[in-house]
Design a protein around this motif. Structure first.
Motif, PDB file in Angstrom:
ATOM      1  N   PRO A  14      -2.823  -1.993 132.384  1.00 28.81           N
ATOM      2  CA  PRO A  14      -3.558  -1.070 131.401  1.00 28.81           C
ATOM      3  C   PRO A  14      -2.726  -0.756 130.304  1.00 28.81           C
ATOM      4  CG  PRO A  14      -3.239   0.021 133.784  1.00 28.81           C
ATOM      5  CD  PRO A  14      -2.480  -1.408 133.671  1.00 28.81           C
ATOM      6  N   ILE A  15      -3.288  -1.011 129.010  1.00 33.61           N
ATOM      7  CA  ILE A  15      -2.833  -0.816 127.708  1.00 33.61           C
ATOM      8  C   ILE A  15      -2.921   0.728 127.158  1.00 33.61           C
ATOM      9  CG2 ILE A  15      -2.319  -1.773 125.503  1.00 33.61           C
ATOM     10  CD1 ILE A  15      -1.310  -3.609 127.673  1.00 33.61           C
ATOM     11  N   MET A  16      -4.398   0.815 126.976  1.00 30.60           N
ATOM     12  CA  MET A  16      -4.775   2.154 126.710  1.00 30.60           C
ATOM     13  C   MET A  16      -6.183   2.413 127.018  1.00 30.60           C
ATOM     14  SD  MET A  16      -5.195   1.551 122.549  1.00 30.60           S
ATOM     15  CE  MET A  16      -5.969   3.120 122.284  1.00 30.60           C
ATOM     16  N   ASN A  17      -6.778   3.713 126.796  1.00 22.34           N
ATOM     17  CA  ASN A  17      -8.112   4.059 126.667  1.00 22.34           C
ATOM     18  C   ASN A  17      -8.474   4.243 125.329  1.00 22.34           C
ATOM     19  OD1 ASN A  17      -8.323   3.859 129.343  1.00 22.34           O
ATOM     20  ND2 ASN A  17      -8.172   5.935 129.698  1.00 22.34           N
ATOM     21  N   ASP A  18      -9.612   3.486 124.733  1.00 22.37           N
ATOM     22  CA  ASP A  18     -10.153   3.339 123.640  1.00 22.37           C
ATOM     23  C   ASP A  18     -11.388   4.225 123.522  1.00 22.37           C
ATOM     24  OD1 ASP A  18     -10.990   3.059 120.955  1.00 22.37           O
ATOM     25  OD2 ASP A  18     -11.337   0.735 121.319  1.00 22.37           O
ATOM     26  N   PRO A  19     -11.451   5.432 122.972  1.00 15.49           N
ATOM     27  CA  PRO A  19     -12.815   6.238 122.996  1.00 15.49           C
ATOM     28  C   PRO A  19     -13.899   5.752 122.442  1.00 15.49           C
ATOM     29  CG  PRO A  19     -11.043   7.593 122.094  1.00 15.49           C
ATOM     30  CD  PRO A  19     -10.483   6.023 122.088  1.00 15.49           C
ATOM     31  N   THR A  20     -15.051   5.880 122.907  1.00 10.82           N
ATOM     32  CA  THR A  20     -16.502   5.319 122.365  1.00 10.82           C
ATOM     33  C   THR A  20     -16.834   6.432 121.536  1.00 10.82           C
ATOM     34  OG1 THR A  20     -16.892   3.898 124.412  1.00 10.82           O
ATOM     35  CG2 THR A  20     -18.776   4.320 122.994  1.00 10.82           C
ATOM     36  N   VAL A  21     -17.225   6.118 120.449  1.00 10.97           N
ATOM     37  CA  VAL A  21     -17.758   6.928 119.239  1.00 10.97           C
ATOM     38  C   VAL A  21     -19.325   6.609 118.807  1.00 10.97           C
ATOM     39  CG1 VAL A  21     -15.468   7.672 118.677  1.00 10.97           C
ATOM     40  CG2 VAL A  21     -16.496   5.825 117.483  1.00 10.97           C
ATOM     41  N   LEU A  22     -19.656   7.725 118.435  1.00 10.92           N
ATOM     42  CA  LEU A  22     -21.166   7.629 117.541  1.00 10.92           C
ATOM     43  C   LEU A  22     -20.434   7.539 115.955  1.00 10.92           C
ATOM     44  CD1 LEU A  22     -24.013   7.695 117.115  1.00 10.92           C
ATOM     45  CD2 LEU A  22     -24.123  10.201 116.989  1.00 10.92           C
ATOM     46  N   ALA A  23     -20.825   6.640 115.234  1.00 12.26           N
ATOM     47  CA  ALA A  23     -20.504   6.533 113.834  1.00 12.26           C
ATOM     48  C   ALA A  23     -21.752   6.781 113.235  1.00 12.26           C
ATOM     49  CB  ALA A  23     -19.865   4.798 113.492  1.00 12.26           C
ATOM     50  N   VAL A  24     -21.901   7.892 112.061  1.00 11.31           N
ATOM     51  CA  VAL A  24     -22.739   8.098 111.202  1.00 11.31           C
ATOM     52  C   VAL A  24     -22.219   8.221 109.918  1.00 11.31           C
ATOM     53  CG1 VAL A  24     -23.702   9.662 113.173  1.00 11.31           C
ATOM     54  CG2 VAL A  24     -22.427  10.846 111.324  1.00 11.31           C
ATOM     55  N   PRO A  25     -23.330   8.220 108.832  1.00 10.26           N
ATOM     56  CA  PRO A  25     -22.830   8.058 107.216  1.00 10.26           C
ATOM     57  C   PRO A  25     -22.311   9.330 107.091  1.00 10.26           C
ATOM     58  CG  PRO A  25     -25.011   7.293 107.463  1.00 10.26           C
ATOM     59  CD  PRO A  25     -24.732   7.832 108.837  1.00 10.26           C
ATOM     60  N   GLU A  26     -21.254   9.383 106.177  1.00 13.84           N
ATOM     61  CA  GLU A  26     -20.476  10.725 105.829  1.00 13.84           C
ATOM     62  C   GLU A  26     -21.233  11.781 105.718  1.00 13.84           C
ATOM     63  OE1 GLU A  26     -16.079  11.594 103.772  1.00 13.84           O
ATOM     64  OE2 GLU A  26     -17.552  10.218 102.673  1.00 13.84           O
ATOM     65  N   ALA A  27     -22.417  11.726 104.934  1.00 14.22           N
ATOM     66  CA  ALA A  27     -23.350  12.739 104.558  1.00 14.22           C
ATOM     67  C   ALA A  27     -23.997  13.566 105.672  1.00 14.22           C
ATOM     68  CB  ALA A  27     -24.378  12.301 103.523  1.00 14.22           C
ATOM     69  N   VAL A  28     -23.787  12.803 106.894  1.00  7.22           N
ATOM     70  CA  VAL A  28     -24.501  13.411 108.111  1.00  7.22           C
ATOM     71  C   VAL A  28     -23.848  14.279 108.860  1.00  7.22           C
ATOM     72  CG1 VAL A  28     -25.979  13.129 110.059  1.00  7.22           C
ATOM     73  CG2 VAL A  28     -26.372  11.636 107.923  1.00  7.22           C
ATOM     74  N   ASP A  29     -23.882  15.624 108.600  1.00  2.84           N
ATOM     75  CA  ASP A  29     -22.621  16.339 109.288  1.00  2.84           C
ATOM     76  C   ASP A  29     -23.350  16.814 110.564  1.00  2.84           C
ATOM     77  OD1 ASP A  29     -20.840  18.117 110.304  1.00  2.84           O
ATOM     78  OD2 ASP A  29     -20.642  19.235 108.380  1.00  2.84           O
ATOM     79  N   LEU A  30     -23.029  16.391 111.584  1.00  2.00           N
ATOM     80  CA  LEU A  30     -23.949  16.897 113.009  1.00  2.00           C
ATOM     81  C   LEU A  30     -23.053  18.055 113.824  1.00  2.00           C
ATOM     82  CD1 LEU A  30     -24.745  13.495 114.642  1.00  2.00           C
ATOM     83  CD2 LEU A  30     -25.968  15.037 113.177  1.00  2.00           C
ATOM     84  N   GLY A  31     -21.833  18.543 113.011  1.00  2.91           N
ATOM     85  CA  GLY A  31     -21.082  19.716 113.698  1.00  2.91           C
ATOM     86  C   GLY A  31     -21.785  20.719 114.302  1.00  2.91           C
ATOM     87  N   ALA A  32     -22.823  21.293 113.802  1.00  2.92           N
ATOM     88  CA  ALA A  32     -23.176  22.556 114.056  1.00  2.92           C
ATOM     89  C   ALA A  32     -24.723  22.359 114.112  1.00  2.92           C
ATOM     90  CB  ALA A  32     -23.273  23.621 112.852  1.00  2.92           C
ATOM     91  N   VAL A  33     -25.282  21.197 114.114  1.00  5.23           N
ATOM     92  CA  VAL A  33     -26.887  20.889 114.563  1.00  5.23           C
ATOM     93  C   VAL A  33     -27.135  20.698 115.678  1.00  5.23           C
ATOM     94  CG1 VAL A  33     -28.497  19.243 113.876  1.00  5.23           C
ATOM     95  CG2 VAL A  33     -26.884  19.656 112.374  1.00  5.23           C
ATOM     96  N   ARG A  34     -28.224  21.636 116.323  1.00  2.00           N
ATOM     97  CA  ARG A  34     -28.494  21.545 117.844  1.00  2.00           C
ATOM     98  C   ARG A  34     -29.891  21.024 117.879  1.00  2.00           C
ATOM     99  NH1 ARG A  34     -25.444  24.637 120.751  1.00  2.00           N
ATOM    100  NH2 ARG A  34     -23.846  26.229 119.645  1.00  2.00           N
ATOM    101  N   ARG A  35     -30.745  20.995 116.816  1.00  6.47           N
ATOM    102  CA  ARG A  35     -31.864  20.302 117.078  1.00  6.47           C
ATOM    103  C   ARG A  35     -32.054  19.075 115.815  1.00  6.47           C
ATOM    104  NH1 ARG A  35     -36.883  23.464 116.770  1.00  6.47           N
ATOM    105  NH2 ARG A  35     -36.042  24.094 114.918  1.00  6.47           N
ATOM    106  N   LEU A  36     -32.732  17.870 116.210  1.00  7.50           N
ATOM    107  CA  LEU A  36     -32.886  17.083 115.376  1.00  7.50           C
ATOM    108  C   LEU A  36     -33.687  17.522 114.116  1.00  7.50           C
ATOM    109  CD1 LEU A  36     -32.400  13.566 114.670  1.00  7.50           C
ATOM    110  CD2 LEU A  36     -34.797  13.499 115.689  1.00  7.50           C
ATOM    111  N   GLU A  37     -34.722  18.460 114.499  1.00  9.37           N
ATOM    112  CA  GLU A  37     -35.649  18.893 113.467  1.00  9.37           C
ATOM    113  C   GLU A  37     -34.992  19.722 112.511  1.00  9.37           C
ATOM    114  OE1 GLU A  37     -36.062  19.075 116.681  1.00  9.37           O
ATOM    115  OE2 GLU A  37     -37.490  17.437 116.659  1.00  9.37           O
ATOM    116  N   ASP A  38     -33.706  20.186 112.731  1.00  9.37           N
ATOM    117  CA  ASP A  38     -32.681  20.970 111.610  1.00  9.37           C
ATOM    118  C   ASP A  38     -32.441  20.493 110.514  1.00  9.37           C
ATOM    119  OD1 ASP A  38     -33.283  23.373 113.307  1.00  9.37           O
ATOM    120  OD2 ASP A  38     -31.473  23.139 114.542  1.00  9.37           O
ATOM    121  N   LEU A  39     -32.420  18.884 110.623  1.00 12.11           N
ATOM    122  CA  LEU A  39     -31.679  18.172 109.759  1.00 12.11           C
ATOM    123  C   LEU A  39     -33.043  17.827 108.532  1.00 12.11           C
ATOM    124  CD1 LEU A  39     -29.745  15.370 111.959  1.00 12.11           C
ATOM    125  CD2 LEU A  39     -28.820  17.230 110.354  1.00 12.11           C
ATOM    126  N   PRO A  40     -32.285  17.447 107.419  1.00 14.00           N
ATOM    127  CA  PRO A  40     -33.517  16.866 106.348  1.00 14.00           C
ATOM    128  C   PRO A  40     -34.101  16.055 106.898  1.00 14.00           C
ATOM    129  CG  PRO A  40     -31.408  17.509 105.377  1.00 14.00           C
ATOM    130  CD  PRO A  40     -31.093  17.757 106.767  1.00 14.00           C
TER     131      PRO A  40
END
Length: 334
Positions: free
Chosen positions: A183-209
């Motif tokens: 074992p060397i390390m664990n590498d997290p799997t991430v979702l990469a999105v454009p910087e303009a798309v802030d999902l931090g407080a979004v609960r429904r897809l419809e809440d986004l533009p």
């Protein structure tokens, strides 16, 4: 022990070996190559011989042993129970013979061969430089770095073109490796999105533009083997069911450049993101990549190989990942 195991372990196989040239190292190597490649075409390429000659060797080996070693399915060669048992016995023999040949070649040349490390690009680029920087290889040893997909790394290890492999353990079949996995390390799997798309407080897809909804509903996926592709497809089907794959690419860098351009989103390991400008990274709630070093058991504690393994482990502990936000509420499941 069942009758088949007794036959392979017992006097029948030993008598076959003693009876004549039927069971030779050449045929064992041919058998091993087909077992690893699961195809005559791949094994012939690995061994550098013609496919008809390889096929004849396998048929001859099966006839001399008296049982089938493979089940033929379309273009695939699947090990039978007999084949699995024989592979366990053949690998130590072939490994010992290769080590003997390497030792004799080194002695004859009076020089040590370069230390050959094979790995996937994102790991060679991030973990290996830090490891080599702190590694004293006695000032005379060269390093030969070989880049490839996980299957390529395994092939280089099996064919002894590489001494140490660096890849994700969960990117290859557990049954396909006859090596120690350090074992060397664990590498997290991430979702990469454009910087303009802030999902931090979004609960429904419809809440986004609408424009940002369209970005989330488009995915760029990396073609790194069927097993990996299915995991990613399952993730999108569960988390973003309206998402449709818009492009399949062959490198993390290409996928991330398309995300930066606002063409969609992608799932990548965090180490593949050299820098995060133009991107936001979110934990995807998936199993991380388990980064391991693969090495022959006999080399694990030997001189420079042991030093390289320890340097890789130290580099894994020191790796600094890009900023990763928690799993967005939009993707959380009860």
């Amino acid at each position: 022990m069942n009758d088949l195991a007794r036959k392979i372990d017992g006097p029948e196989l030993r008598l076959a070996a003693a009876a004549g040239p039927e069971l030779t190292l050449r045929k064992l190597r041919a058998f091993w190559a087909v077992a690893q490649s699961q195809s005559l075409t791949g094994a012939a390429k690995l061994l550098g011989i013609a496919q008809p000659s390889l096929s004849q060797q396998i048929i001859g080996l099966e006839q001399s042993l008296g049982f089938a070693l493979f089940t033929r399915r379309s273009n695939r060669m699947i090990l039978t129970e007999a084949g699995i048992l024989l592979l366990r016995k053949a690998e130590p023999v072939l490994r010992g013979m290769q080590e003997l040949e390497d030792t004799l070649a080194t002695y004859a040349s009076g020089a040590r061969h370069p230390l050959r490390l094979a790995g996937v690009e994102s790991l060679l680029r991030t973990i290996l430089p830090e490891a080599l920087k702190h590694l004293d290889l006695d000032g005379t040893t060269e390093c030969d770095l070989l880049e490839g997909a996980p299957a390529d790394v395994l092939e280089m290890l099996y064919s002894r073109r590489a001494d140490i492999g660096l890849l994700a353990a969960n990117s290859v079949s557990e049954a396909s490796t006859g090596f120690l996995q350090i074992p060397i390390m664990n590498d997290p799997t991430v979702l990469a999105v454009p910087e303009a798309v802030d999902l931090g407080a979004v609960r429904r897809l419809e809440d986004l533009p609408e424009e940002q909804q369209a970005i989330l509903n488009a995915s760029i996926q990396i073609a790194f083997g069927t097993q990996h592709s299915r995991r990613i497809e399952s993730w999108f089907a569960e988390m973003l069911p309206r998402n449709r794959m818009t492009a399949r690419v062959r490198s993390f860098e290409t996928a991330l450049s398309m995300v930066r351009a606002g063409l969609g989103v992608c799932i990548v390991p965090a180490l593949s993101v050299a820098q995060a400008p133009g991107l936001r990274l979110y934990h995807a709630g998936m199993e991380p990549r388990r980064i391991v070093a693969l090495i022959q058991p006999a080399q694990h504690r030997a001189g420079r190989h042991a030093a390289v393994i320890e340097a890789l482990r130290a580099a894994g502990r020191a790796v600094r990942l890009p900023p990763i936000a928690p799993l967005p509420p939009l993707l959380a499941r009860p």
